[in-house]
Design an enzyme around this catalytic site. Structure first.
Site: not given
Lengths: 369, 369
Positions: A72, A130
């Site tokens: 990520d 997130e």
């Protein structure tokens, strides 16, 4: 000239970007990766199914099967408090180690193309972990459907464990999380005339009380948590409106969705009792991250030979790698990053050392076997 | 030239001013009253113990005793929605009829000086009834202490009753109101780790539950009402802070203060149970408005001859005339103002007709007997 993984990490750490805003990070990755492929004279395909993030396709194997490795790339709305020389230059921060994850996947990619590894691999540099459900967006783009993905892998740094330690667990590693919002709409009244109100704060209080009392399986980790409550606007007026938001977390996303539907029943009952109307909304939803048993049993013993392995059990936090683990046999591990300190993820002082990148690359290489 | 009471009312209605900001209203009153006194060649004394509002002293009697007549002069932060030609020219509104009260007291004053009434009278044009405790401020200024006040009178318009109807009750007419604020301070945590929190929302919920359960005298009207609640700032973080505000209302200010102290005990218990600390604050406090029995028995039968009288019982709303009724034998009445409509006080369409001013003057004159 090829940028080494540490240097890439520093560049990304210096310029953190929020979920779905990772434009410069994506540009840097694309440029660096393409230059490296040219340098090693390896054919790759680079895809950008979303505006940020990218997928690098490497075809080194003979068969149709692919392995997927994921990092990520997004940062957090946190002001960095470390004193490192590659400290964030803006108001955001890589306080969850995604800069390290990105550098690991990049370093692993470099080794793969340098060594002309005999496998087909999808390198997923995923945006928006997130928030804003990046993994789900990548899947929904359909880009992964053209690959016969046999296994998917991901790592996450964690200063709960020392550098050199790998942690994971059989079964569920991260909980499933489902956000909910409720707006109550009643009728306000002067505080002196409560009988003329349909009190939206009281409806909210009943709602929270009933949530506490819904029967739960004591053998199954589960939590309903409330992050925010607002009601009313004047000290002498009984609230006609109120708002609550929170999330449901458990090991099983189907159960979470069932609890969400139970909330609807609770709210219907409250409406009958109090006359207070409601609007129930669903926020972001993360399925649980479940480790595939075959992958776990195959790779954890191998990792245990080189690293200290800890069976850490389930965490009640969420990870959007859950979307990938729902779709493909997956294995995810924590990567110890502590040199003695323990700040925790999302802390303005969280800062894994560069050497964790080497450990991460080594772990990913183990998964090639 | 003397401004008639209706015209004064229109001027004040057009230019409403908030509590303790009644500068132009005060200036207009002072000028108009002094001109009228000069016109009728009557000596008066005008005092301004606060920055706004004024006291007019008239000495027509032979003895040392004074009667006090009170009007409140402040307006509300409400945008007027009537279509009257003397509609508010700013963002505020006389939505509680204080423009009418002021015009009544002014018209009564005119009659007193015109007729050279044989009494000593204090005309109190009081600021800040709606908030900021104007009556208390006037009393605390000490200005009233120089008068031997035998009785105090006040009126309040109300479109619950038709024009020509007077309403009041033996004993308590308005409740005592005591505002409270509580700030809870605990420790926040990620929603996934509730055992690491000291949850300020849970402390607040326990507080409200216990308030509901404190034993109350079923024979005594009493209400604890909550106007505002806030807790937390992020959907996935258990609140470390929360806030609640509301008021305690009952017929007896001593009991209200006792309940306030009971709250402190409740909060101490919650702190022991939860580890969540608290700050309990006291907001504005209004004593109950109690009608003096002798005044009630003397004047209500007289009023009943001229007007329709209704024994309306206690209202749970507050009135800062309570400070005056605590100090002097007092009598307060509702003055019916409806011509069929019923908007209620503090409503943007609340608008008593001018003729109520004449009724009010007549009622005040009855109290001169």
């Amino acid at each position: 000239m090829i940028i080494p993984p540490y240097e890439l990490r520093h560049k990304i750490h210096e310029n953190p970007e929020l979920s779905l805003e990772e434009y410069q990070t994506t540009e840097l990755l694309e440029k660096t990766i393409k230059e490296a492929a040219t340098f090693y004279n390896v054919d790759i395909n680079v895809y950008k199914p979303l505006k940020t993030g990218l997928i690098v396709e490497y075809n080194g194997g003979s068969g149709e099967e692919y392995l997927l490795f994921r990092a990520d790339i997004d940062a957090l709305n946190i002001k960095e408090k470390t004193k490192v020389d590659f400290k964030s230059k803006n108001e955001y921060m890589h306080a969850c180690g995604h800069d390290v994850h990105t550098a690991i996947l990049y370093g692993f990619f470099l080794n793969v193309i340098k060594n002309k590894v005999n496998k087909n691999i999808v390198f997923l540099f995923q945006p928006a972990e997130e928030s804003k459900g990046g993994a789900q967006r990548v899947i929904e783009s359909g880009i992964l459907d053209k690959y016969n993905i046999k296994a998917a892998f991901a790592l996450h740094v964690n200063d709960e464990f020392p550098v050199g330690t790998i942690a994971s667990t059989r079964g569920t590693l991260f909980a499933s999380a489902l956000e909910f919002f409720v707006d109550f709409e009643g009728v306000s009244s002067h505080l002196a005339f409560p009988h003329q109100s349909k009190n939206a704060l009281n409806a909210l209080r009943i709602f929270l009380d009933v949530l506490d009392k819904l029967p739960k399986n004591p053998m199954e980790p589960f939590v309903i948590g409330v992050g925010k409550v607002n009601a009313g606007s004047a000290i002498n007026i009984l609230p006609g409106n109120s708002h609550v938001e929170g999330s449901i977390r458990g090991v099983n996303s189907e159960n979470n969705l069932k609890y969400f539907e139970d909330m609807r029943n609770v709210l219907s009952g409250i409406k009958i009792m109090t006359g207070v109307d409601y609007l129930l909304g669903k926020g972001s939803f993360y399925p649980e991250v479940t480790n595939d048993s075959l992958l776990y049993d195959k790779f954890i013993p191998k990792l245990s030979k080189t690293f200290t392995f800890i069976d850490c059990g389930l965490k009640m936090t969420g990870e959007d790698f859950g979307f990938i683990s729902k779709k493909y046999p997956s294995l995810m591990c924590w990567l110890g990053s502590s040199k003695g300190e323990h700040h925790g993820l999302h802390n303005p002082e969280f800062l894994p050392p560069d050497e964790v990148i080497d450990v991460g690359i080594q772990v990913f290489e183990t998964f090639l076997d």
